[in-house]
Every structure is written in C-alpha cells, then in structure tokens.
Design an enzyme around this catalytic site. Structure first.
Site, PDB file in Angstrom:
ATOM      1  N   ASP A  81       0.843  -1.192   0.000  1.00  0.00           N
ATOM      2  CA  ASP A  81       0.000   0.000   0.000  1.00  0.00           C
ATOM      3  C   ASP A  81       0.881   1.246   0.000  1.00  0.00           C
ATOM      4  O   ASP A  81       2.064   1.191   0.340  1.00  0.00           O
ATOM      5  CB  ASP A  81      -0.908  -0.005   1.245  1.00  0.00           C
ATOM      6  CG  ASP A  81      -2.104   0.932   1.120  1.00  0.00           C
ATOM      7  OD1 ASP A  81      -2.266   1.559   0.056  1.00  0.00           O
ATOM      8  OD2 ASP A  81      -2.884   1.033   2.083  1.00  0.00           O
ATOM      9  N   GLU A 103      -7.464  -0.509   5.762  1.00  0.00           N
ATOM     10  CA  GLU A 103      -6.028  -0.607   5.513  1.00  0.00           C
ATOM     11  C   GLU A 103      -5.306  -1.087   6.769  1.00  0.00           C
ATOM     12  O   GLU A 103      -4.424  -1.950   6.703  1.00  0.00           O
ATOM     13  CB  GLU A 103      -5.487   0.752   5.072  1.00  0.00           C
ATOM     14  CG  GLU A 103      -5.926   1.157   3.674  1.00  0.00           C
ATOM     15  CD  GLU A 103      -5.580   2.587   3.310  1.00  0.00           C
ATOM     16  OE1 GLU A 103      -5.670   2.919   2.114  1.00  0.00           O
ATOM     17  OE2 GLU A 103      -5.238   3.378   4.202  1.00  0.00           O
TER      18      GLU A 103
END
Length: 218
Positions: A81, A103
């Site tokens: 990410d 996330e």
C-alpha cells in the site's frame, strides 16, 4: 523521473515481494492502483487478494484477480500500500483516500507490510498532511472537541462516507513528535473507529521512488 514515473517504479518494484501461491493484501490510492495494474501481469502466481477498499476490490476484479473477504483467509503473506506521509522510521500517515480502517486491519493481518511511495512523501516529522480519523457519526462533535483539546484543528470531510458507513475528521495543525503515543491516545477517544497513524504497526519495508531510482528502507 516525474512523480508518476516514481510511483510506477515503486509499484513495479513491489512485485518482488509477492510470494507465489499466497494471498496478498492490496491497499488503496493512486500508487496502490499502479501496483494493481502491475500485479495483473503476474496474477497467475498468486492464489488471490484481500482488498482494503471497495474501489480496490473493483479494480482487482476488473483485471480478473480474485478478491477474498478477510474472514475467509487464514494468512496474508504481504500487504502492499501507499502512504500520505512517511518517516525514515517507516511510521506513516494514511487515509487520504478514506480507507484507513480497512487498511489498518489488512496490514495487521499480514506477515509483512511493504509501503510504496514517491520521495515527496518522506518527511522528518509527521503531521503536515492532515491526520484522518474515522468516527462513528453520532460521536462527530464530541470527538472534534476532544481533538481540539489535543491541539488539533479537526475539519469534517464534507460529503464523504467511508466503506464502513462512518465519517472522517481530518486534523490539521499537528506536529506529531510521538506517533505511537498519539495513535493509542486517539484510538482511546470514545467514538473513534481508528486513526490514520501507522506507528504501532509501521511498515516493514519502504520502497521510495526517487529521481535516482527506487531506494529500499527497512
């Protein structure tokens, strides 16, 4: 290299961390999107993915890459990410795209977290980028008052709802000298789902796109 070329370079470099025959976690945002596009070329190597947002899941599926719910998998080998800010200690601010809670969950469930970013994201002190906080809607005003007490200037992200049905308060005006301490402190405010500091569980590897090429910090 311009900024987009740096992002593309780190996205492609992250493919080296993809283990064959595993399920990998995939983040959200412009750099993560470039990784998804690069992943399409080696999708036959992996068993599938877990996405940190609805948007990323749709992009993965558009490439024919299978997406699993996190509850359906036992292990994620690596989470890849981007970040809105990072220090050399791999502590991050994330959540500019509003997917910070998912996330953080996928990062926590992964054996390794590889952050991909261009050199403009590297800072000495976190906080110039407004720190996102995901908040239960009924607690918005209360949480905002508590954030003011901590020296921040919370601003509601207008017209935005997270994939979890919550709102985002972006905190301006912070110089975050102790990221791990502040992360825990913010999460203890009633009504806060989570905040965009990734310091208690920072990245394990940072692939940083620079004009000289990709640098690896670990």
């Amino acid at each position: 290299m311009n900024q987009n070329e740096m992002k593309k370079a780190v996205a492609e470099a992250a493919l080296d961390y993809v283990e064959a025959g595993t399920i990998i976690g995939v983040g959200t945002g412009s750099t993560a999107n470039l990784f998804i596009d690069a992943l399409a070329d080696i999708k036959h190597k992996i068993d599938g993915t877990v996405a940190s947002s609805v948007a990323s899941a749709k992009r993965l599926e558009s490439h024919g890459i299978e997406v699993f719910e996190l509850n359906m998998v036992n292990e994620i080998s690596v989470y890849i990410d981007g970040a809105d800010e990072t220090t050399k200690y791999l502590q991050l601010i994330k959540g500019g795209g509003g997917a910070l809670t998912r996330e953080k969950i996928v990062a926590a469930a992964s054996r390794k977290f590889v952050c991909i970013a261009d050199e403009s994201k590297l800072v000495d002190i976190l906080g110039a980028f407004p720190l996102p906080i995901e908040v239960i809607p009924m607690a918005r005003s209360y949480v905002a008052r508590e954030l003011v007490k901590l020296g921040g200037e919370p601003v509601l992200r207008e017209g935005f709802t997270t994939d979890n049905g919550n709102v985002i308060l972006d905190i301006h005006g912070l110089q975050i000298m102790e990221p791990t301490k502040l992360e825990a402190q913010l999460n203890n405010i009633a009504g806060v789902v989570t905040n965009g500091l990734f310091a208690i569980r920072p990245a394990d590897v940072l692939l940083l796109g620079t004009s000289e090429g990709v640098k690896t910090l670990a």
